[in-house]
Design an enzyme around this catalytic site. Structure first.
Site, PDB file in Angstrom:
ATOM      1  N   LYS A 177       0.881  -0.959  -0.463  1.00  0.00           N
ATOM      2  CA  LYS A 177       0.051  -0.637   0.123  1.00  0.00           C
ATOM      3  C   LYS A 177       1.140   1.609  -0.194  1.00  0.00           C
ATOM      4  CE  LYS A 177      -1.527   2.424   3.101  1.00  0.00           C
ATOM      5  NZ  LYS A 177      -1.120   3.789   2.156  1.00  0.00           N
ATOM      6  N   GLY A 230       6.756   4.505   9.384  1.00  0.00           N
ATOM      7  CA  GLY A 230       6.092   5.430   9.043  1.00  0.00           C
ATOM      8  C   GLY A 230       6.030   6.311  10.682  1.00  0.00           C
ATOM      9  N   SER A 231       5.004   6.719  11.285  1.00  0.00           N
ATOM     10  CA  SER A 231       4.814   6.901  12.282  1.00  0.00           C
ATOM     11  C   SER A 231       4.490   5.716  13.047  1.00  0.00           C
ATOM     12  CB  SER A 231       3.638   8.087  12.731  1.00  0.00           C
ATOM     13  OG  SER A 231       2.517   7.319  12.512  1.00  0.00           O
ATOM     14  N   THR A 232       5.290   6.306  14.683  1.00  0.00           N
ATOM     15  CA  THR A 232       5.254   5.895  15.486  1.00  0.00           C
ATOM     16  C   THR A 232       3.700   5.299  15.741  1.00  0.00           C
ATOM     17  OG1 THR A 232       6.791   6.088  16.233  1.00  0.00           O
ATOM     18  CG2 THR A 232       6.131   5.356  18.151  1.00  0.00           C
ATOM     19  N   GLY A 235       2.377   2.904  13.641  1.00  0.00           N
ATOM     20  CA  GLY A 235       3.007   1.369  14.190  1.00  0.00           C
ATOM     21  C   GLY A 235       2.636   0.870  15.244  1.00  0.00           C
ATOM     22  N   GLU A 253       9.150  -0.025  10.904  1.00  0.00           N
ATOM     23  CA  GLU A 253      10.499   0.734  11.261  1.00  0.00           C
ATOM     24  C   GLU A 253       9.593   2.713  11.367  1.00  0.00           C
ATOM     25  OE1 GLU A 253      13.867   0.774  10.256  1.00  0.00           O
ATOM     26  OE2 GLU A 253      13.324  -1.160   9.728  1.00  0.00           O
ATOM     27  N   CYS A 287      12.849   9.760   8.460  1.00  0.00           N
ATOM     28  CA  CYS A 287      13.027   9.397   9.996  1.00  0.00           C
ATOM     29  C   CYS A 287      14.473  10.130  10.596  1.00  0.00           C
ATOM     30  CB  CYS A 287      12.898   8.014   9.831  1.00  0.00           C
ATOM     31  SG  CYS A 287      13.241   7.174   8.166  1.00  0.00           S
ATOM     32  N   GLU A 384       9.227  14.145  17.272  1.00  0.00           N
ATOM     33  CA  GLU A 384       9.779  14.443  16.012  1.00  0.00           C
ATOM     34  C   GLU A 384       8.722  15.539  15.388  1.00  0.00           C
ATOM     35  OE1 GLU A 384       8.655  10.999  14.049  1.00  0.00           O
ATOM     36  OE2 GLU A 384      11.059  10.222  13.005  1.00  0.00           O
TER      37      GLU A 384
END
Lengths: 484, 498
Positions: A177, A230-232, A235, A253, A287, A384
């Site tokens: 995706k 992507g973002s935490t 995730g 990641e 990142c 971040e």
């Protein structure tokens, strides 16, 4: 511009065909805020179709394909990508706002390198044979089957390839995706995959929102592995979805707040240039961005002066222009978020040493921004930002530098600038992160492992290490005289 | 002595009426240069006629080639990135694919193997080999080894520098590939001496090396007699490693030469007298099919030929009948005819040697069950030949014949078969045919051979290591193992002062 766009494929790429989705998503050019086109987005029906196609292709065709044939298909795709490299670069610059000079020299150049690298692994997967008392064990490294990948918008084709490469090399089929913010370059790659001769269903590329399409993939019972960059925040949802569905293997990641540590014996000129690359590459939307710079006391003033000057020179503007180094943020949402953090920094009492405002009045451009007089507990030091905003602070000695660097829940990367061997080796050993750069920063290659410590995620992409993410280990234990 | 010379490009005609232009000069530093050694005639073993002459390398030429390799390694090749090495090797594979028909024709006319076999087995194998090793170029990793908190210790797997290679005539391009591919992937420069019996295809290959874009001097291809060219290469002090495939006799000389020159590293792929064991519980039809391929492939001119067969007594007659049917079905004829399976032996010398072994076999009391004669009266064709009632101490059971001649004996139980198979100075390969899982593992564990085939024979893959035990040599070709042969390990130990 128009010529490039007419070449863009539309649709969801399922079973080697471009098909329509359940809904459409507007794709916006961040340089001017205008809609480029509407992309097809995948709902439940299309996600099911893609996963089914991948499953069927794996069972009936791909699992019966020899490793050397997999290798040759990947090499062919690499050749085609190289042929159409410029086109892919332009599509990505228009779609995501990254200056063309970088989509050419970094992103699209990486694609064929990565594919060729992993094509080279396809026919080299080896398990061990282990002999113990009475038992001969053959360890097989088998593919998982259908793998899903969720790719973010900051390196749309590059991060797609870091997942496609190893997944295909190890014999898996894939449903990827792309981000709904930057879906276009992946579709071009899909068309090339078909041209290269990949059997239908081996590679499927769809797009859609994370909360809908991404969620469906994360929960799909026929998907046995998902890799997410992507973002935490997102995730965590992927991990949760796996736990609640079929315990599919997960690679994450996630984000980072990477420290860039500059010692007094560093080559300051070089450190300034690298520091620029560390935070302002792709407008801070990386990142691994070195978003906290720690400078040793004795050279702090000199560094700030040179850094401000160097940053001030970077040409900002239309990313399609060859000379542009600094483009727009990728979307309005991202723009708003970064501006929010800049506001927070000001409110919490940090000093704006440079920038701190919008650039121009069209598109989502933000001036390269430097905060000084920052405290460790400020929002801009802890969270971040994912934008062209850096916090610069000072340290006394090696021990303090290490302590400050490790003072984060993240642990993706770190950089050390020093000409002293002991300093470099000691600091690299003590820092809690998955990547440590010495006298450089944001240097990527396909042959070395990439991934984080702590809250930056788990699993490794790149190099030989990533192969373990896409294979499962089966121990076949043969009785060679073991008593009952 | 004035050296006879000729132009580089010569026009030759194949017996199928094709006209080909071939290179006949030495390939040194990306140029075709005349050699100072004698002009050597290369003969078409199908027609017994001279195809053309080729230049051979004198000691002076060998030195020039080695210097070219050394200079290119030091100044250019060692600075090329691993990924770029891989790209060049892949390009070479692409070019071989493009020119496969021409390359196959050259193999067929010079070596005598069937054109279709040359194209679909040899050259396809080469292309796969180059593509396989191209992928290793950027994956040669050292390790970081945790010794103690105050040390940083790591290893580097570095190239050797200049590699010398001497290859035989039985698979000219493929033997070249098995050495070129890993050597180049690991970053070495090479000087290769081809066999003076089959020099033509490698010189065509040299042109592809240049076309692919390899820097000058990285690949050098020469030919010549073993005692002049081979000897000069094996003794050269700037050559860091010698890779040799050929006879055990020559292998010993190369080892001696290394010991008296610079102790260059060695890799030897020598002869074999590989045993195939057929158990009573084997699928005999399958066994007959594979065992026949095991000896008759490449007209028996394979170092790993399964030239001794031991059949369990209770099924001996049935197996021998099935095996002989396979032998009878082999079509011996001109390499360019579609129906041909087996062409001529490579040379008169080989022909004479094989015919004399056939004579010895009969004299020593083995039963000549099938074949045993020349086929036709032109060309070095020998019929597939089957000896039965052989004992392990007979000459045809001990010595490598290197022709389409198999010696079949029997055994009562599996332990005996293992002993018979292992009772030989060679240890290159072996085969075992059985339907019992435990027998398969027991026997393959016990056989003293570098490759053991179970219920098949002669199945090769570029990712699987190949190399012998005992006097069949040492070192491995193919697979990841080959990389060890072409790299040297350096340990770097840093003391860190905290």
């Amino acid at each position: 511009f128009t010529k490039t766009l007419t070449a863009v494929q539309r649709g969801l790429f399922i079973n080697n065909e471009f098909v329509s989705g359940s809904s459409q998503i507007k794709v916006v050019n961040p340089s001017n805020g205008k809609v480029i086109l509407e992309a097809e987005a995948a709902g439940k029906e299309e996600v099911d179709a893609a996963v089914f196609a991948a499953d069927k292709a794996y069972k009936e065709v791909w699992s019966k394909t020899t490793p050397s044939h997999r290798r040759d298909l990947m090499l062919r795709l690499a050749d085609l990508i190289e042929r159409d490299q410029e086109e892919i670069a332009q599509i990505e610059t228009i779609d995501g706002g990254k200056p063309i000079t970088f989509t050419r020299s970094v992103d699209t150049k990486f694609l064929s390198e990565c594919l060729r690298y992993f094509a080279g692994w396809a026919d080299k997967l080896q398990g061990k044979v282990i002999e113990t008392e009475g038992v001969l064990t053959m360890v097989r490294h088998e593919p998982i089957g259908v793998c899903a990948a969720i790719v973010p918008w900051n390196f749309p084709s590059l991060l797609l390839m870091t997942k496609l490469g190893p997944a295909l090399a190890t014999g898996n089929t894939i449903v990827a995706k792309s981000s709904e913010i930057t879906p276009l370059s992946a579709l071009k790659i899909a068309a090339l995959a078909k041209e290269a001769g990949f059997p239908p269903g081996v590679i499927n590329i769809i797009t859609g929102y994370g909360e809908t399409t991404g969620e469906l993939l994360s929960r799909h019972k026929a998907v046995r592995k998902i890799t997410f960059t992507g973002s935490t925040r997102a995730g965590r949802l992927v991990m949760k979805a796996s736990a609640e569905s079929n315990m599919k293997k997960v690679t994450l990641e996630l984000g980072g707040k990477s420290p860039n540590i500059i010692f007094e014996d560093a080559d300051i000129d070089k450190a300034v240039k690298w520091a620029y690359r560390g935070i302002y590459f792709h407008q801070g939307q990386v990142c691994t961005s070195g978003s906290r710079i720690y400078v040793q006391e004795s050279i702090y003033d000199d560094f700030i002066k040179r850094f401000k000057e160097y940053v001030g020179y970077a040409p900002i503007g239309n990313p399609l222009a060859d000379s542009t180094i600094h483009g727009p943020q990728a979307s309005k949402t991202q723009y708003d978020r970064v501006m929010g953090y800049i506001e927070a920094g000001k409110q919490e009492g940090a000093t704006v040493a440079l920038g701190g405002a919008r650039w121009g009045n069209e598109g989502y451009f933000i001036q390269p921004t430097i905060f000084t007089d920052v405290k460790e507990d400020m929002t801009i030091m802890k969270e971040e930002i994912f934008g062209p905003v850096v916090c610069v602070s000072k340290f006394k000695d090696r021990d303090e530098a290490i302590q400050l660097a490790n003072n984060s829940d993240y642990g993706l990367a770190a950089a050390v600038f020093s000409q002293n061997l002991d300093t470099c080796l000691d600091v690299s050993e003590q820092i809690q992160s998955g990547i440590v750069w010495i006298n450089c920063i944001n240097m990527f290659d396909t042959a070395t492992p990439f991934g984080g410590y702590k809250g930056s995620g788990f699993g490794r992409e790149g190099g030989e290490y990533v192969l373990a993410e896409y294979t499962q280990v089966k121990a076949v234990k043969i009785n060679r005289g073991a008593p009952v | 002595m004035t050296a006879e010379t000729q132009a580089d490009i010569q026009t030759i005609k194949t017996q199928s009426g094709q006209t080909l232009k071939v290179h006949t000069h030495l390939f040194i530093n990306n140029e075709f240069v005349a050699g100072h050694g004698p002009l050597i005639e290369t003969v078409n073993p199908t027609t017994e006629e001279v195809i053309c002459k080729v230049h051979s390398a004198s000691e002076e030429d060998v030195d020039a080639a080695v210097q070219a390799a050394y200079t290119s390694y030091k100044n250019v090749w060692s600075k090329v990135t691993p990924a770029d090495r891989g790209i060049l090797i892949n390009k070479l594979a692409d070019l071989m694919e493009r020119d496969q028909d021409e390359l196959a024709s050259l193999e067929a006319i010079d070596n005598g193997k069937a054109f279709s076999v040359a194209r679909d087995d040899d050259i396809a194998g080469c292309i796969g080999c180059y593509r396989y090793f191209a992928g290793w170029a950027d994956k040669i990793h050292g390790k970081v080894i945790d010794t103690s908190p105050d040390q940083l210790v790591y290893t580097r797997h570095e190239a050797l520098g200049v590699v010398g290679a001497i290859i035989p005539w039985n698979y000219p391009l493929m033997m070249a590939a098995w050495k070129f591919a890993p050597a180049l992937a690991a970053g070495n420069s090479i000087v290769m001496k081809t066999s003076e019996l089959t020099p033509l295809s490698a010189y065509k290959f040299a042109a592809l090396v240049k076309e692919a874009g390899f820097p000058a001097g990285v690949v050098n291809i020469i030919t010549g007699y073993g005692h002049i060219t081979g000897s000069a290469l094996a003794g050269h002090r700037k050559v860091s490693k010698m890779a040799f495939t050929g006879s055990t006799v020559t292998g010993r000389r190369i080892m001696e030469s290394s010991s008296t020159s610079n102790l260059k590293k060695l890799q030897l792929e020598l002869g074999g007298k590989s045993a195939q064991i057929v158990c009573a519980d084997a699928d005999l039809k399958n066994a007959a099919k594979h065992a026949a391929a095991g000896i008759f492939n490449n007209h028996g001119q394979s170092c790993n030929a399964g030239s001794r067969i031991f059949v369990q007594e209770s099924v001996a007659k049935e197996f021998i009948d099935l095996f002989t049917e396979q032998a009878k079905a082999i079509v011996v004829g001109c390499p360019f005819k579609d129906e041909t399976n087996q062409g001529p032996q490579v040379s008169k010398g080989q022909f004479d040697k094989i015919m004399s072994y056939i004579k010895i076999g009969q004299e020593e009391g083995a039963t000549l069950h099938f074949g045993g004669e020349r086929v036709g009266d032109k060309g070095y064709f020998i019929s597939p030949t089957v000896f039965t009632n052989c004992k392990n101490d007979m000459t045809i059971m001990r010595e490598e014949i290197f022709g389409p001649v198999v010696a079949i004996g029997t055994f009562t139980n599996v332990e005996e078969a293992i002993e018979l198979a292992n009772d030989n100075e060679y240890g290159l390969a072996a085969g075992v045919y059985t339907s019992n899982h435990s027998t398969a593992i027991k026997v393959s564990n016990a056989l003293l051979a570098g490759s053991v085939w179970v219920n098949c024979y002669d199945l090769f893959n570029n990712s699987v290591p190949f190399g012998g035990y005992k006097q069949s040599g040492f070192g491995k070709e193919l697979g990841k193992y080959a990389l060890l042969e072409y790299t040297q390990v350096k340990s770097v130990i840093t003391l860190v002062d905290f």
